[in-house]
Design an enzyme around this catalytic site. Structure first.
Site, PDB file in Angstrom:
ATOM      1  N   ARG A  37       0.825  -1.214   0.000  1.00 28.06           N
ATOM      2  CA  ARG A  37       0.000   0.000   0.000  1.00 28.06           C
ATOM      3  C   ARG A  37       0.857   1.262   0.000  1.00 28.06           C
ATOM      4  O   ARG A  37       0.397   2.322  -0.380  1.00 28.06           O
ATOM      5  CB  ARG A  37      -0.921   0.025   1.229  1.00 28.06           C
ATOM      6  CG  ARG A  37      -2.061  -0.963   1.176  1.00 28.06           C
ATOM      7  CD  ARG A  37      -2.888  -0.873   2.435  1.00 28.06           C
ATOM      8  NE  ARG A  37      -3.503   0.422   2.652  1.00 28.06           N
ATOM      9  CZ  ARG A  37      -4.631   0.839   2.098  1.00 28.06           C
ATOM     10  NH1 ARG A  37      -5.283   0.045   1.277  1.00 28.06           N
ATOM     11  NH2 ARG A  37      -5.123   2.032   2.353  1.00 28.06           N
ATOM     12  N   ARG A  89       9.336   6.098  -3.688  1.00 24.08           N
ATOM     13  CA  ARG A  89       9.625   6.942  -4.854  1.00 24.08           C
ATOM     14  C   ARG A  89      11.065   7.416  -4.868  1.00 24.08           C
ATOM     15  O   ARG A  89      11.626   7.744  -3.815  1.00 24.08           O
ATOM     16  CB  ARG A  89       8.722   8.179  -4.843  1.00 24.08           C
ATOM     17  CG  ARG A  89       7.258   7.832  -4.813  1.00 24.08           C
ATOM     18  CD  ARG A  89       6.456   8.909  -5.492  1.00 24.08           C
ATOM     19  NE  ARG A  89       5.049   8.543  -5.518  1.00 24.08           N
ATOM     20  CZ  ARG A  89       4.172   8.960  -4.623  1.00 24.08           C
ATOM     21  NH1 ARG A  89       4.540   9.773  -3.669  1.00 24.08           N
ATOM     22  NH2 ARG A  89       2.930   8.575  -4.710  1.00 24.08           N
ATOM     23  N   ARG A 121      -8.867  -5.192  13.612  1.00 16.67           N
ATOM     24  CA  ARG A 121      -8.131  -4.198  14.366  1.00 16.67           C
ATOM     25  C   ARG A 121      -9.026  -2.966  14.435  1.00 16.67           C
ATOM     26  O   ARG A 121      -9.633  -2.575  13.427  1.00 16.67           O
ATOM     27  CB  ARG A 121      -6.820  -3.878  13.637  1.00 16.67           C
ATOM     28  CG  ARG A 121      -5.838  -3.128  14.482  1.00 16.67           C
ATOM     29  CD  ARG A 121      -5.288  -3.975  15.581  1.00 16.67           C
ATOM     30  NE  ARG A 121      -4.282  -3.232  16.325  1.00 16.67           N
ATOM     31  CZ  ARG A 121      -4.002  -3.452  17.594  1.00 16.67           C
ATOM     32  NH1 ARG A 121      -4.632  -4.390  18.279  1.00 16.67           N
ATOM     33  NH2 ARG A 121      -3.064  -2.751  18.196  1.00 16.67           N
ATOM     34  N   ARG A 170      -0.962   8.270  14.815  1.00 18.80           N
ATOM     35  CA  ARG A 170      -0.991   9.487  14.003  1.00 18.80           C
ATOM     36  C   ARG A 170      -1.709  10.599  14.749  1.00 18.80           C
ATOM     37  O   ARG A 170      -2.536  10.327  15.627  1.00 18.80           O
ATOM     38  CB  ARG A 170      -1.771   9.322  12.698  1.00 18.80           C
ATOM     39  CG  ARG A 170      -1.717   7.986  12.063  1.00 18.80           C
ATOM     40  CD  ARG A 170      -2.366   8.012  10.682  1.00 18.80           C
ATOM     41  NE  ARG A 170      -3.338   6.941  10.583  1.00 18.80           N
ATOM     42  CZ  ARG A 170      -3.618   6.285   9.476  1.00 18.80           C
ATOM     43  NH1 ARG A 170      -3.045   6.604   8.354  1.00 18.80           N
ATOM     44  NH2 ARG A 170      -4.496   5.308   9.465  1.00 18.80           N
ATOM     45  N   GLU A 217      -4.842   9.159  17.088  1.00 17.01           N
ATOM     46  CA  GLU A 217      -5.381   7.847  16.696  1.00 17.01           C
ATOM     47  C   GLU A 217      -4.633   6.735  17.422  1.00 17.01           C
ATOM     48  O   GLU A 217      -3.415   6.614  17.287  1.00 17.01           O
ATOM     49  CB  GLU A 217      -5.235   7.709  15.177  1.00 17.01           C
ATOM     50  CG  GLU A 217      -5.646   6.358  14.641  1.00 17.01           C
ATOM     51  CD  GLU A 217      -5.506   6.276  13.120  1.00 17.01           C
ATOM     52  OE1 GLU A 217      -5.673   7.298  12.420  1.00 17.01           O
ATOM     53  OE2 GLU A 217      -5.201   5.173  12.646  1.00 17.01           O
ATOM     54  N   TYR A 222      -9.848  -4.938   3.102  1.00 20.14           N
ATOM     55  CA  TYR A 222      -9.246  -3.630   3.371  1.00 20.14           C
ATOM     56  C   TYR A 222      -9.457  -2.793   2.105  1.00 20.14           C
ATOM     57  O   TYR A 222      -8.594  -2.722   1.252  1.00 20.14           O
ATOM     58  CB  TYR A 222      -7.762  -3.890   3.637  1.00 20.14           C
ATOM     59  CG  TYR A 222      -6.905  -2.774   4.173  1.00 20.14           C
ATOM     60  CD1 TYR A 222      -7.315  -1.459   4.233  1.00 20.14           C
ATOM     61  CD2 TYR A 222      -5.619  -3.066   4.630  1.00 20.14           C
ATOM     62  CE1 TYR A 222      -6.480  -0.477   4.744  1.00 20.14           C
ATOM     63  CE2 TYR A 222      -4.779  -2.089   5.141  1.00 20.14           C
ATOM     64  CZ  TYR A 222      -5.220  -0.800   5.180  1.00 20.14           C
ATOM     65  OH  TYR A 222      -4.378   0.171   5.668  1.00 20.14           O
ATOM     66  N   ASP A 273     -10.234   0.581  -0.202  1.00 15.32           N
ATOM     67  CA  ASP A 273     -10.282   2.030  -0.301  1.00 15.32           C
ATOM     68  C   ASP A 273     -11.696   2.397  -0.765  1.00 15.32           C
ATOM     69  O   ASP A 273     -12.424   1.555  -1.292  1.00 15.32           O
ATOM     70  CB  ASP A 273      -9.251   2.520  -1.324  1.00 15.32           C
ATOM     71  CG  ASP A 273      -7.825   2.431  -0.771  1.00 15.32           C
ATOM     72  OD1 ASP A 273      -7.670   2.499   0.458  1.00 15.32           O
ATOM     73  OD2 ASP A 273      -6.875   2.289  -1.565  1.00 15.32           O
TER      74      ASP A 273
HETATM   75  N1  UDP Z   1       2.848   2.075   7.690  1.00 14.16           N
HETATM   76  C1  UDP Z   1       3.978   2.258   8.457  1.00 14.16           C
HETATM   77  N2  UDP Z   1       4.379   3.518   8.775  1.00 14.16           N
HETATM   78  C2  UDP Z   1       3.688   4.600   8.383  1.00 14.16           C
HETATM   79  C3  UDP Z   1       2.525   4.433   7.595  1.00 14.16           C
HETATM   80  C4  UDP Z   1       2.123   3.149   7.269  1.00 14.16           C
HETATM   81  O1  UDP Z   1       4.607   1.303   8.856  1.00 14.16           O
HETATM   82  O2  UDP Z   1       4.086   5.721   8.739  1.00 14.16           O
HETATM   83  C5  UDP Z   1       2.430   0.692   7.354  1.00 14.16           C
HETATM   84  C6  UDP Z   1       1.424   0.138   8.357  1.00 14.16           C
HETATM   85  O3  UDP Z   1       1.638  -1.235   8.521  1.00 14.16           O
HETATM   86  C7  UDP Z   1       0.097   0.369   7.657  1.00 14.16           C
HETATM   87  C8  UDP Z   1       0.460   0.130   6.201  1.00 14.16           C
HETATM   88  O4  UDP Z   1       1.790   0.640   6.099  1.00 14.16           O
HETATM   89  O5  UDP Z   1      -0.898  -0.498   8.093  1.00 14.16           O
HETATM   90  C9  UDP Z   1      -0.463   0.783   5.196  1.00 14.16           C
HETATM   91  O6  UDP Z   1      -0.470   2.165   5.419  1.00 14.16           O
HETATM   92  P1  UDP Z   1      -1.680   3.104   4.967  1.00 14.16           P
HETATM   93  O7  UDP Z   1      -1.235   4.508   5.156  1.00 14.16           O
HETATM   94  O8  UDP Z   1      -2.151   2.678   3.641  1.00 14.16           O
HETATM   95  O9  UDP Z   1      -2.767   2.755   6.064  1.00 14.16           O
HETATM   96  P2  UDP Z   1      -4.212   3.383   6.286  1.00 14.16           P
HETATM   97  O10 UDP Z   1      -4.123   4.851   6.038  1.00 14.16           O
HETATM   98  O11 UDP Z   1      -5.132   2.658   5.366  1.00 14.16           O
HETATM   99  O12 UDP Z   1      -4.461   3.095   7.717  1.00 14.16           O
END
Ligand code: UDP
Length: 378
Positions: free
Chosen positions: A176, A180, A255, A286, A310, A356, A358
């Site tokens: 996901r 880059r 979760r 976050r 969060e 999961y 989007d």
């Molecule tokens: N992830 C991480 N560090 C970050 C952001 C994401 O390790 O700073 C990992 C984490 O396991 C997460 C996954 O990448 O579940 C997918 O991230 P995404 O941002 O897509 O998660 P969402 O926003 O859907 O919760």
């Protein structure tokens, strides 16, 4: 027994799109049962009465898609603002760009690589990890970004987020996150369109449901055994299957998240809508600052802002992310088999599919199911 053409269980995005299609195209009557006290499921947005700031109750949602069919559909009901999502991460009291890009690599390793040099460097530090057939989350991450970046930004965030060791998670979750070798800092990988609905998500869903043939009943649970509805065509169930079938194959693990919202007396708390905190010393993953999601609104005249921390937690009551390990996938398979045996029922959406998704994939799945319904019933 109350009569209806279609019964939809769950007034989230999936259920609302189907209700809209069934009523506006097939001109049939739909009743929606929603167990919460509001519509829109997890994309529900709400205006904080004290600050006037609209926030997303279940976490920041940014719409993005590359599917014309989805983009054309959704634009009938809402316009989008110009918001472009950029995520940041704080590590050891320093802010880094996320997803990992050239700026993150240079800043983290204190280098000044150009794209080719950065690629060479990452290839070199990941070489020894690129030998597996079945990558788990950790081995996948190591094979893509190497040990140092993984340990700083990914490993502990993922532990907090999933409550599991990353070796026990599928590699697909890591996919996901884009990687880059340029300075592109937009979050959504390869999406042609993105933004936040100008009038907010809840108003967008209200528009979907704005049809006399749709009746929404809030605070209503659905019980298969004590079903009091006489449904002419189909019941479309969008909730979790384990609950529907009395947990006969065991509980599906999800979760969950807890959000702690606070008003802060400052114009701008963190300068971005989301900052990630990958270190274990923070229990939250976050901090959201919803003001930034609507650059077109007058929020910044206001000397107050909302921040939302969060916290991931284990909980099946408010399901967010499916724990897609082998055991759970096997349980879900058994439930799918059971589901297929229920006459005149259709299933779909994030909860029923234990997926999961989007938002654009949810809409696409709903439009696809509608095609099928249309074929059968016309
Ligand atoms: N992830 C991480 N560090 C970050 C952001 C994401 O390790 O700073 C990992 C984490 O396991 C997460 C996954 O990448 O579940 C997918 O991230 P995404 O941002 O897509 O998660 P969402 O926003 O859907 O919760």
């Amino acid at each position: 027994m109350k009569k209806t053409d279609y019964l939809i269980v769950g007034c989230g995005l999936f259920g609302s799109v189907l209700a809209e299609r069934i009523t506006s195209i097939l001109k049939k009557k739909v009743i929606i049962l929603e167990k919460r006290d509001h519509i829109a499921g997890n994309i529900y947005s709400h205006i904080d009465p004290y600050t006037g700031i609209e926030y997303h109750k279940y976490g920041t949602h940014i719409f993005h898609t590359s599917h014309d069919i989805v983009w054309n559909y959704i634009n009938q009901f809402t316009s989008f603002n110009s918001y472009r999502h950029q995520s940041l991460a704080e590590y050891k009291n320093k802010i880094y760009q996320l997803p990992i890009n050239l700026e993150t690599i240079n800043s983290f390793f204190n280098k000044n690589y150009n794209p080719d040099e950065a690629k060479k460097f990452i290839t070199k530090i990941t070489k020894k990890y690129r030998n597996e057939k079945n990558y788990n989350f950790e081995s996948k991450a190591l094979s893509q970004i190497g040990k140092d970046l993984y340990e700083a930004f990914i490993k502990n965030y993922t532990k907090k987020q999933w409550g599991k060791d990353p070796v026990d998670l599928p590699g697909t979750i890591f996919n996901r996150l884009p990687l880059r070798f340029n300075y592109d800092e937009t979050y959504q990988k390869n999406s042609r369109w993105s933004g936040v609905p100008e009038e907010g998500y809840t108003n967008f869903v209200k528009k979907l449901l704005d049809n006399k043939k749709i009746e929404v009943k809030l605070n209503k649970n659905f019980d298969l055994k004590n079903n009091t509805y006489n449904v002419k065509y189909f019941t479309i169930y969008t909730g979790p299957l384990d609950k529907l079938f009395g947990y006969q194959h065991g509980k599906l693990d999800w979760r969950s998240l807890k959000f702690e919202k606070k008003v802060v007396n400052t114009e701008d708390f963190q300068g971005n809508s989301v900052i990630n905190y990958p270190e274990l010393k923070y229990k939250f993953t976050r901090i959201h600052e919803p003001k930034h999601l609507h650059p077109e609104r007058n929020y910044f005249k206001n000397n107050k802002t909302i921040i939302i921390k969060e916290y991931p937690k284990k909980d099946n009551k408010e399901p967010y992310y499916p724990i897609n390990d082998l055991q759970n996938r096997q349980k879900q398979k058994k439930y799918s088999v059971t589901a297929r045996k229920v006459n005149n029922f259709l299933f779909g959406g994030r909860l029923a599919n234990y997926a999961y998704y989007d938002m654009d994939m949810t809409i696409l799945a709903a439009l696809t199911l509608f095609k099928k319904i249309k074929k059968i019933t016309t």
